[in-house]
Design a protein around this motif. Structure first.
Motif, PDB file in Angstrom:
ATOM      1  N   GLN A 132       5.513   5.247   9.051  1.00 29.02           N
ATOM      2  CA  GLN A 132       4.530   4.168   8.977  1.00 29.02           C
ATOM      3  C   GLN A 132       3.205   4.675   8.410  1.00 29.02           C
ATOM      4  O   GLN A 132       2.699   5.708   8.806  1.00 29.02           O
ATOM      5  N   ARG A 133       2.676   3.939   7.417  1.00 31.84           N
ATOM      6  CA  ARG A 133       1.408   4.210   6.750  1.00 31.84           C
ATOM      7  C   ARG A 133       1.423   5.510   5.964  1.00 31.84           C
ATOM      8  O   ARG A 133       0.365   6.055   5.597  1.00 31.84           O
ATOM      9  N   GLU A 134       2.600   6.010   5.660  1.00 35.78           N
ATOM     10  CA  GLU A 134       2.713   7.207   4.822  1.00 35.78           C
ATOM     11  C   GLU A 134       2.841   6.794   3.359  1.00 35.78           C
ATOM     12  O   GLU A 134       3.425   5.762   3.038  1.00 35.78           O
ATOM     13  N   VAL A 135       2.292   7.625   2.468  1.00 32.95           N
ATOM     14  CA  VAL A 135       2.373   7.389   1.027  1.00 32.95           C
ATOM     15  C   VAL A 135       3.110   8.559   0.377  1.00 32.95           C
ATOM     16  O   VAL A 135       2.836   9.727   0.685  1.00 32.95           O
ATOM     17  N   GLN A 136       4.058   8.245  -0.500  1.00 34.63           N
ATOM     18  CA  GLN A 136       4.708   9.252  -1.325  1.00 34.63           C
ATOM     19  C   GLN A 136       4.541   8.835  -2.786  1.00 34.63           C
ATOM     20  O   GLN A 136       4.706   7.662  -3.129  1.00 34.63           O
TER      21      GLN A 136
ATOM     22  N   MET B 250      -4.170  -9.356   1.637  1.00 35.97           N
ATOM     23  CA  MET B 250      -5.370  -8.598   1.306  1.00 35.97           C
ATOM     24  C   MET B 250      -5.423  -7.325   2.134  1.00 35.97           C
ATOM     25  O   MET B 250      -5.781  -6.262   1.640  1.00 35.97           O
ATOM     26  N   TRP B 251      -5.063  -7.417   3.394  1.00 36.17           N
ATOM     27  CA  TRP B 251      -5.092  -6.228   4.245  1.00 36.17           C
ATOM     28  C   TRP B 251      -4.082  -5.202   3.773  1.00 36.17           C
ATOM     29  O   TRP B 251      -4.361  -4.023   3.705  1.00 36.17           O
ATOM     30  N   ARG B 252      -2.908  -5.657   3.405  1.00 35.14           N
ATOM     31  CA  ARG B 252      -1.873  -4.719   2.991  1.00 35.14           C
ATOM     32  C   ARG B 252      -2.307  -3.908   1.782  1.00 35.14           C
ATOM     33  O   ARG B 252      -2.186  -2.702   1.747  1.00 35.14           O
ATOM     34  N   TRP B 253      -2.811  -4.595   0.762  1.00 32.78           N
ATOM     35  CA  TRP B 253      -3.144  -3.844  -0.447  1.00 32.78           C
ATOM     36  C   TRP B 253      -4.405  -3.019  -0.272  1.00 32.78           C
ATOM     37  O   TRP B 253      -4.622  -2.051  -0.977  1.00 32.78           O
ATOM     38  N   SER B 254      -5.241  -3.364   0.700  1.00 31.46           N
ATOM     39  CA  SER B 254      -6.420  -2.531   0.939  1.00 31.46           C
ATOM     40  C   SER B 254      -6.021  -1.169   1.477  1.00 31.46           C
ATOM     41  O   SER B 254      -6.798  -0.218   1.440  1.00 31.46           O
ATOM     42  N   ALA B 255      -4.794  -1.050   1.967  1.00 32.74           N
ATOM     43  CA  ALA B 255      -4.332   0.231   2.492  1.00 32.74           C
ATOM     44  C   ALA B 255      -4.204   1.283   1.404  1.00 32.74           C
ATOM     45  O   ALA B 255      -4.062   2.468   1.687  1.00 32.74           O
ATOM     46  N   TRP B 256      -4.260   0.860   0.149  1.00 34.47           N
ATOM     47  CA  TRP B 256      -4.153   1.831  -0.950  1.00 34.47           C
ATOM     48  C   TRP B 256      -5.453   2.602  -1.154  1.00 34.47           C
ATOM     49  O   TRP B 256      -5.485   3.595  -1.856  1.00 34.47           O
ATOM     50  N   MET B 257      -6.551   2.137  -0.601  1.00 30.98           N
ATOM     51  CA  MET B 257      -7.831   2.773  -0.864  1.00 30.98           C
ATOM     52  C   MET B 257      -7.856   4.259  -0.506  1.00 30.98           C
ATOM     53  O   MET B 257      -8.368   5.059  -1.280  1.00 30.98           O
ATOM     54  N   PRO B 258      -7.309   4.691   0.624  1.00 31.85           N
ATOM     55  CA  PRO B 258      -7.296   6.126   0.910  1.00 31.85           C
ATOM     56  C   PRO B 258      -6.523   6.916  -0.135  1.00 31.85           C
ATOM     57  O   PRO B 258      -6.808   8.080  -0.361  1.00 31.85           O
ATOM     58  N   LEU B 259      -5.517   6.317  -0.775  1.00 32.17           N
ATOM     59  CA  LEU B 259      -4.749   7.000  -1.794  1.00 32.17           C
ATOM     60  C   LEU B 259      -5.611   7.342  -2.986  1.00 32.17           C
ATOM     61  O   LEU B 259      -5.522   8.426  -3.551  1.00 32.17           O
ATOM     62  N   SER B 260      -6.483   6.421  -3.387  1.00 33.09           N
ATOM     63  CA  SER B 260      -7.387   6.702  -4.496  1.00 33.09           C
ATOM     64  C   SER B 260      -8.299   7.861  -4.159  1.00 33.09           C
ATOM     65  O   SER B 260      -8.544   8.747  -4.976  1.00 33.09           O
ATOM     66  N   ALA B 261      -8.802   7.876  -2.941  1.00 29.94           N
ATOM     67  CA  ALA B 261      -9.677   8.969  -2.531  1.00 29.94           C
ATOM     68  C   ALA B 261      -8.923  10.285  -2.520  1.00 29.94           C
ATOM     69  O   ALA B 261      -9.457  11.330  -2.912  1.00 29.94           O
TER      70      ALA B 261
ATOM     71  N   LEU C 143       4.722   0.233   5.715  1.00 29.74           N
ATOM     72  CA  LEU C 143       3.920  -0.507   6.687  1.00 29.74           C
ATOM     73  C   LEU C 143       4.539  -0.508   8.080  1.00 29.74           C
ATOM     74  O   LEU C 143       3.833  -0.503   9.081  1.00 29.74           O
ATOM     75  N   GLU C 144       5.845  -0.532   8.137  1.00 31.02           N
ATOM     76  CA  GLU C 144       6.507  -0.732   9.420  1.00 31.02           C
ATOM     77  C   GLU C 144       6.674   0.564  10.199  1.00 31.02           C
ATOM     78  O   GLU C 144       6.708   1.661   9.621  1.00 31.02           O
ATOM     79  N   GLN C 145       6.807   0.417  11.505  1.00 34.67           N
ATOM     80  CA  GLN C 145       7.089   1.567  12.355  1.00 34.67           C
ATOM     81  C   GLN C 145       8.491   2.084  12.077  1.00 34.67           C
ATOM     82  O   GLN C 145       9.352   1.368  11.583  1.00 34.67           O
ATOM     83  N   GLY C 146       8.693   3.334  12.424  1.00 34.90           N
ATOM     84  CA  GLY C 146       9.993   3.928  12.189  1.00 34.90           C
ATOM     85  C   GLY C 146      10.087   4.484  10.784  1.00 34.90           C
ATOM     86  O   GLY C 146       9.090   4.857  10.171  1.00 34.90           O
TER      87      GLY C 146
END
Length: 226
Positions: free
Chosen positions: A170-174, A7-18, A130-133
């Motif tokens: 980490q935490r970047e979206v393309q 649940m936490w992982r997929w909630s990370a998509w919320m900023p993408l919608s915004a 999700l991961e560092q590096g």
């Protein structure tokens, strides 16, 4: 514990919608409001049982998304930009996705001219780390299986700076628009795979959700007409 993690992982998509709404411009449109005339008109057969009026949907983008996690550090979300699906989204999401396609129409037209197929299936696909590096990804390895065929992207339109580097911090979206052969039928069972890992989305549940919302949209539109 694993359920909470998912649940936490997929909630990370919320900023993408915004972010998508910000790029598209404009404020949210209330349910039942008319979509602004600045969007290109799309003709449709009103006798088609899948055709519905715009501006009455309530679904979220995640409700019609195809998701896969090819590795512990990479997640992929794909949204079909089929008009009969995105009209079921809330008006602000619908407007944002419509403007996303309209703003890239010239590039999409160039792809159509290069491939010369009767029709195309366009998907809004995002890759999230999700991961560092550094996490690498290959959009060409995002394969959709449907109607007994494997569909690979014919071409793509990058949407975010640095997409062509095919790597994430980490935490970047393309994100990009991936263009597939139009014989891909999203009204039939659909699965996706990347790096030989199958999608985690049950598309039959998505189709059930879509059918329920279509009925509700017709009801809301009918109430406004009365």
């Amino acid at each position: 514990m694993m359920k909470r993690l998912g649940m936490w992982r997929w909630s990370a998509w919320m900023p993408l919608s915004a972010m998508l709404l910000a790029c598209a411009g404009g404020s949210p449109v209330p349910v039942g409001a008319q979509i602004p005339p600045s969007l290109p008109a799309i003709s449709g057969d009103t006798l088609d049982p899948n055709w519905i009026p715009a501006g009455f949907g309530t679904l979220r983008q995640d409700d019609i998304a195809l998701k896969t996690s090819p590795s512990a550090g990479l997640q992929v979300r794909a949204i079909p930009l089929e008009e009969r699906f995105i009209r079921l989204l809330s008006p602000d999401s619908y407007r944002a996705l419509r403007e996303l396609v309209a703003g890239n129409e010239r590039k999409l037209q160039a792809i159509r001219e290069r491939n010369r197929l009767p029709n195309y299936s366009i998907w809004y696909v995002s890759f999230f780390a999700l991961e560092q590096g550094e996490t690498r990804f290959s959009p060409q390895e995002f394969i959709i299986t449907n109607t007994g065929r494997d569909f690979r992207p014919l071409d793509m339109v990058p949407l975010t700076p640095g997409f062509g580097e095919y790597r994430l911090r980490q935490r970047e979206v393309q994100s990009a628009l991936l263009v597939f052969d139009g014989q891909l039928d999203i009204n039939q069972p659909v699965t996706a795979q990347m790096e030989s890992v199958q999608s985690i989305t049950d598309w039959s549940q998505v189709l059930q959700r879509v059918e329920r919302e279509r009925a509700l949209v017709r009801s809301r539109a009918g109430a406004v007409k009365r």
